[in-house]
Scaffold this motif. Structure first.
Motif, PDB file in Angstrom:
ATOM      1  N   PHE A  21      66.716  22.514  40.186  1.00  0.00           N
ATOM      2  CA  PHE A  21      65.587  22.231  41.078  1.00  0.00           C
ATOM      3  C   PHE A  21      65.834  22.847  42.457  1.00  0.00           C
ATOM      4  CE2 PHE A  21      63.765  19.748  44.519  1.00  0.00           C
ATOM      5  CZ  PHE A  21      62.418  19.920  44.245  1.00  0.00           C
ATOM      6  N   LEU A  22      67.034  22.674  42.982  1.00  0.00           N
ATOM      7  CA  LEU A  22      67.350  23.253  44.293  1.00  0.00           C
ATOM      8  C   LEU A  22      67.200  24.771  44.240  1.00  0.00           C
ATOM      9  CD1 LEU A  22      68.279  22.855  47.226  1.00  0.00           C
ATOM     10  CD2 LEU A  22      70.643  22.982  46.392  1.00  0.00           C
ATOM     11  N   ASP A  23      67.672  25.396  43.178  1.00  0.00           N
ATOM     12  CA  ASP A  23      67.545  26.847  43.036  1.00  0.00           C
ATOM     13  C   ASP A  23      66.076  27.257  43.004  1.00  0.00           C
ATOM     14  OD1 ASP A  23      68.585  29.519  42.641  1.00  0.00           O
ATOM     15  OD2 ASP A  23      67.946  29.328  40.554  1.00  0.00           O
ATOM     16  N   ALA A  24      65.261  26.527  42.262  1.00  0.00           N
ATOM     17  CA  ALA A  24      63.833  26.851  42.180  1.00  0.00           C
ATOM     18  C   ALA A  24      63.147  26.662  43.531  1.00  0.00           C
ATOM     19  CB  ALA A  24      63.154  25.977  41.117  1.00  0.00           C
ATOM     20  N   ALA A  78      66.094  43.703  48.438  1.00  0.00           N
ATOM     21  CA  ALA A  78      66.687  44.925  47.897  1.00  0.00           C
ATOM     22  C   ALA A  78      65.612  45.823  47.288  1.00  0.00           C
ATOM     23  CB  ALA A  78      67.760  44.589  46.856  1.00  0.00           C
ATOM     24  N   GLY A  79      64.485  45.204  46.911  1.00  0.00           N
ATOM     25  CA  GLY A  79      63.318  45.976  46.520  1.00  0.00           C
ATOM     26  C   GLY A  79      63.253  46.485  45.102  1.00  0.00           C
ATOM     27  N   SER A  80      64.181  46.115  44.258  1.00  0.00           N
ATOM     28  CA  SER A  80      64.158  46.644  42.890  1.00  0.00           C
ATOM     29  C   SER A  80      63.135  45.937  42.004  1.00  0.00           C
ATOM     30  CB  SER A  80      65.545  46.504  42.257  1.00  0.00           C
ATOM     31  OG  SER A  80      65.830  45.143  42.018  1.00  0.00           O
ATOM     32  N   GLY A  81      62.651  44.815  42.422  1.00  0.00           N
ATOM     33  CA  GLY A  81      61.735  44.033  41.590  1.00  0.00           C
ATOM     34  C   GLY A  81      62.469  42.958  40.808  1.00  0.00           C
ATOM     35  N   ASP A  82      63.754  43.198  40.539  1.00  0.00           N
ATOM     36  CA  ASP A  82      64.552  42.206  39.826  1.00  0.00           C
ATOM     37  C   ASP A  82      64.709  40.924  40.637  1.00  0.00           C
ATOM     38  OD1 ASP A  82      64.896  43.908  37.697  1.00  0.00           O
ATOM     39  OD2 ASP A  82      66.906  44.545  38.292  1.00  0.00           O
ATOM     40  N   GLY A  83      64.879  41.059  41.934  1.00  0.00           N
ATOM     41  CA  GLY A  83      65.059  39.882  42.790  1.00  0.00           C
ATOM     42  C   GLY A  83      63.844  38.981  42.763  1.00  0.00           C
ATOM     43  N   ARG A  84      62.695  39.591  42.888  1.00  0.00           N
ATOM     44  CA  ARG A  84      61.449  38.821  42.838  1.00  0.00           C
ATOM     45  C   ARG A  84      61.266  38.195  41.461  1.00  0.00           C
ATOM     46  NH1 ARG A  84      56.254  38.473  42.126  1.00  0.00           N
ATOM     47  NH2 ARG A  84      54.926  37.744  43.805  1.00  0.00           N
ATOM     48  N   GLY A  85      61.561  38.967  40.422  1.00  0.00           N
ATOM     49  CA  GLY A  85      61.462  38.464  39.055  1.00  0.00           C
ATOM     50  C   GLY A  85      62.400  37.300  38.797  1.00  0.00           C
ATOM     51  N   ASN A  86      63.622  37.398  39.319  1.00  0.00           N
ATOM     52  CA  ASN A  86      64.585  36.303  39.159  1.00  0.00           C
ATOM     53  C   ASN A  86      64.119  35.049  39.886  1.00  0.00           C
ATOM     54  OD1 ASN A  86      66.308  37.873  37.609  1.00  0.00           O
ATOM     55  ND2 ASN A  86      67.571  38.476  39.339  1.00  0.00           N
ATOM     56  N   ALA A  87      63.526  35.221  41.067  1.00  0.00           N
ATOM     57  CA  ALA A  87      63.019  34.074  41.820  1.00  0.00           C
ATOM     58  C   ALA A  87      61.862  33.417  41.070  1.00  0.00           C
ATOM     59  CB  ALA A  87      62.591  34.503  43.224  1.00  0.00           C
ATOM     60  N   ALA A 120      48.058  36.897  54.397  1.00  0.00           N
ATOM     61  CA  ALA A 120      47.606  37.209  53.037  1.00  0.00           C
ATOM     62  C   ALA A 120      48.785  37.351  52.071  1.00  0.00           C
ATOM     63  CB  ALA A 120      46.739  38.465  53.044  1.00  0.00           C
ATOM     64  N   PRO A 121      49.886  38.023  52.449  1.00  0.00           N
ATOM     65  CA  PRO A 121      51.022  38.099  51.530  1.00  0.00           C
ATOM     66  C   PRO A 121      51.647  36.726  51.242  1.00  0.00           C
ATOM     67  CG  PRO A 121      51.184  39.834  53.181  1.00  0.00           C
ATOM     68  CD  PRO A 121      50.072  38.919  53.604  1.00  0.00           C
ATOM     69  N   GLU A 122      51.665  35.847  52.238  1.00  0.00           N
ATOM     70  CA  GLU A 122      52.197  34.503  52.002  1.00  0.00           C
ATOM     71  C   GLU A 122      51.279  33.713  51.070  1.00  0.00           C
ATOM     72  OE1 GLU A 122      54.643  33.648  56.139  1.00  0.00           O
ATOM     73  OE2 GLU A 122      52.470  33.351  56.112  1.00  0.00           O
ATOM     74  N   THR A 123      49.980  33.862  51.256  1.00  0.00           N
ATOM     75  CA  THR A 123      49.016  33.211  50.371  1.00  0.00           C
ATOM     76  C   THR A 123      49.204  33.702  48.941  1.00  0.00           C
ATOM     77  OG1 THR A 123      47.436  32.992  52.178  1.00  0.00           O
ATOM     78  CG2 THR A 123      46.557  32.797  49.960  1.00  0.00           C
ATOM     79  N   GLN A 124      49.424  35.002  48.780  1.00  0.00           N
ATOM     80  CA  GLN A 124      49.656  35.566  47.442  1.00  0.00           C
ATOM     81  C   GLN A 124      50.957  35.026  46.852  1.00  0.00           C
ATOM     82  OE1 GLN A 124      47.555  37.506  45.466  1.00  0.00           O
ATOM     83  NE2 GLN A 124      49.086  36.803  43.990  1.00  0.00           N
ATOM     84  N   ALA A 125      51.999  34.911  47.661  1.00  0.00           N
ATOM     85  CA  ALA A 125      53.266  34.367  47.175  1.00  0.00           C
ATOM     86  C   ALA A 125      53.077  32.932  46.688  1.00  0.00           C
ATOM     87  CB  ALA A 125      54.332  34.421  48.269  1.00  0.00           C
ATOM     88  N   LEU A 126      52.305  32.138  47.433  1.00  0.00           N
ATOM     89  CA  LEU A 126      52.030  30.761  46.996  1.00  0.00           C
ATOM     90  C   LEU A 126      51.240  30.747  45.684  1.00  0.00           C
ATOM     91  CD1 LEU A 126      51.170  29.087  50.419  1.00  0.00           C
ATOM     92  CD2 LEU A 126      53.209  28.693  49.011  1.00  0.00           C
ATOM     93  N   ALA A 127      50.300  31.662  45.557  1.00  0.00           N
ATOM     94  CA  ALA A 127      49.522  31.766  44.309  1.00  0.00           C
ATOM     95  C   ALA A 127      50.430  32.157  43.142  1.00  0.00           C
ATOM     96  CB  ALA A 127      48.391  32.780  44.470  1.00  0.00           C
ATOM     97  N   ASP A 128      51.387  33.064  43.399  1.00  0.00           N
ATOM     98  CA  ASP A 128      52.334  33.475  42.371  1.00  0.00           C
ATOM     99  C   ASP A 128      53.224  32.310  41.936  1.00  0.00           C
ATOM    100  OD1 ASP A 128      51.253  36.016  42.582  1.00  0.00           O
ATOM    101  OD2 ASP A 128      52.945  36.815  43.756  1.00  0.00           O
ATOM    102  N   ILE A 129      53.646  31.502  42.917  1.00  0.00           N
ATOM    103  CA  ILE A 129      54.465  30.329  42.622  1.00  0.00           C
ATOM    104  C   ILE A 129      53.660  29.338  41.770  1.00  0.00           C
ATOM    105  CG2 ILE A 129      55.586  28.295  43.650  1.00  0.00           C
ATOM    106  CD1 ILE A 129      56.263  30.228  46.064  1.00  0.00           C
ATOM    107  N   ALA A 130      52.430  29.088  42.193  1.00  0.00           N
ATOM    108  CA  ALA A 130      51.556  28.162  41.447  1.00  0.00           C
ATOM    109  C   ALA A 130      51.335  28.671  40.022  1.00  0.00           C
ATOM    110  CB  ALA A 130      50.225  27.984  42.179  1.00  0.00           C
ATOM    111  N   SER A 131      51.131  29.966  39.877  1.00  0.00           N
ATOM    112  CA  SER A 131      50.927  30.557  38.556  1.00  0.00           C
ATOM    113  C   SER A 131      52.178  30.405  37.687  1.00  0.00           C
ATOM    114  CB  SER A 131      50.568  32.033  38.710  1.00  0.00           C
ATOM    115  OG  SER A 131      50.417  32.638  37.463  1.00  0.00           O
ATOM    116  N   ALA A 132      53.355  30.609  38.286  1.00  0.00           N
ATOM    117  CA  ALA A 132      54.610  30.467  37.546  1.00  0.00           C
ATOM    118  C   ALA A 132      54.829  29.026  37.084  1.00  0.00           C
ATOM    119  CB  ALA A 132      55.791  30.927  38.409  1.00  0.00           C
ATOM    120  N   LEU A 133      54.285  28.091  37.842  1.00  0.00           N
ATOM    121  CA  LEU A 133      54.437  26.676  37.502  1.00  0.00           C
ATOM    122  C   LEU A 133      53.400  26.199  36.482  1.00  0.00           C
ATOM    123  CD1 LEU A 133      55.185  25.352  41.078  1.00  0.00           C
ATOM    124  CD2 LEU A 133      56.779  25.376  39.132  1.00  0.00           C
ATOM    125  N   GLY A 134      52.379  27.020  36.279  1.00  0.00           N
ATOM    126  CA  GLY A 134      51.353  26.679  35.289  1.00  0.00           C
ATOM    127  C   GLY A 134      50.273  25.897  35.923  1.00  0.00           C
TER     128      GLY A 134
END
Length: 134
Positions: A21-24, A78-87, A120-134
């Motif tokens: 949970f802390l990691d998430a 780092a910008g590889s996309g892996d970091g964002r994917g791992n998060a 707008a990028p922060e709003t998108q990040a929140l939307a991405d988080i919400a989407s990942a959570l279902g």
């Protein structure tokens, strides 16, 4: 009397002591804080306040939270996309768990509103988080 958001957060987080949970939560914070390509001091202060509250409740060691957040930020930046994917993967581990998902989203929202400007990028990040959570 209505409980403050921080009080409700504290009550719920006391029931959750897992490192996943802390990691998430720190992954969500990193996704939002890096959304506009830098981590602002106000965002770091907001994260510190959340972690300080967890320390007062003897839930998590704030140093562990800071380290997890730092790692996620470094990987994302780092910008590889892996970091964002791992998060996103760390967040999606709580897909379908409404209670924990809301707490994770709360962490992201706290970071997003820290500087008083919800971009707008922060709003998108929140939307991405919400989407990942279902």
């Amino acid at each position: 009397m209505r409980a403050s958001i921080l009080q409700r957060w504290s009550t719920k987080v006391q029931q959750i002591r897992g490192r996943r949970f802390l990691d998430a939560a720190m992954a969500a914070a990193a996704l939002v804080s890096t959304a506009d390509e830098d981590v602002r001091l106000s965002e770091q202060f907001a994260l510190d306040r959340l972690l300080e509250r967890m320390e007062q409740l003897r839930i998590f060691d704030p140093r562990a939270g800071i380290e997890l957040h730092r790692r996620h930020v470094e990987r994302i930046m780092a910008g590889s996309g892996d970091g964002r994917g791992n998060a996103i993967d760390a967040v999606s581990a709580f897909r379908g768990d409404e209670e924990k998902g809301l707490l994770i989203l709360y962490v992201g929202a706290t970071i997003a509103k820290a500087d008083g400007d919800l971009s707008a990028p922060e709003t998108q990040a929140l939307a991405d988080i919400a989407s990942a959570l279902g």
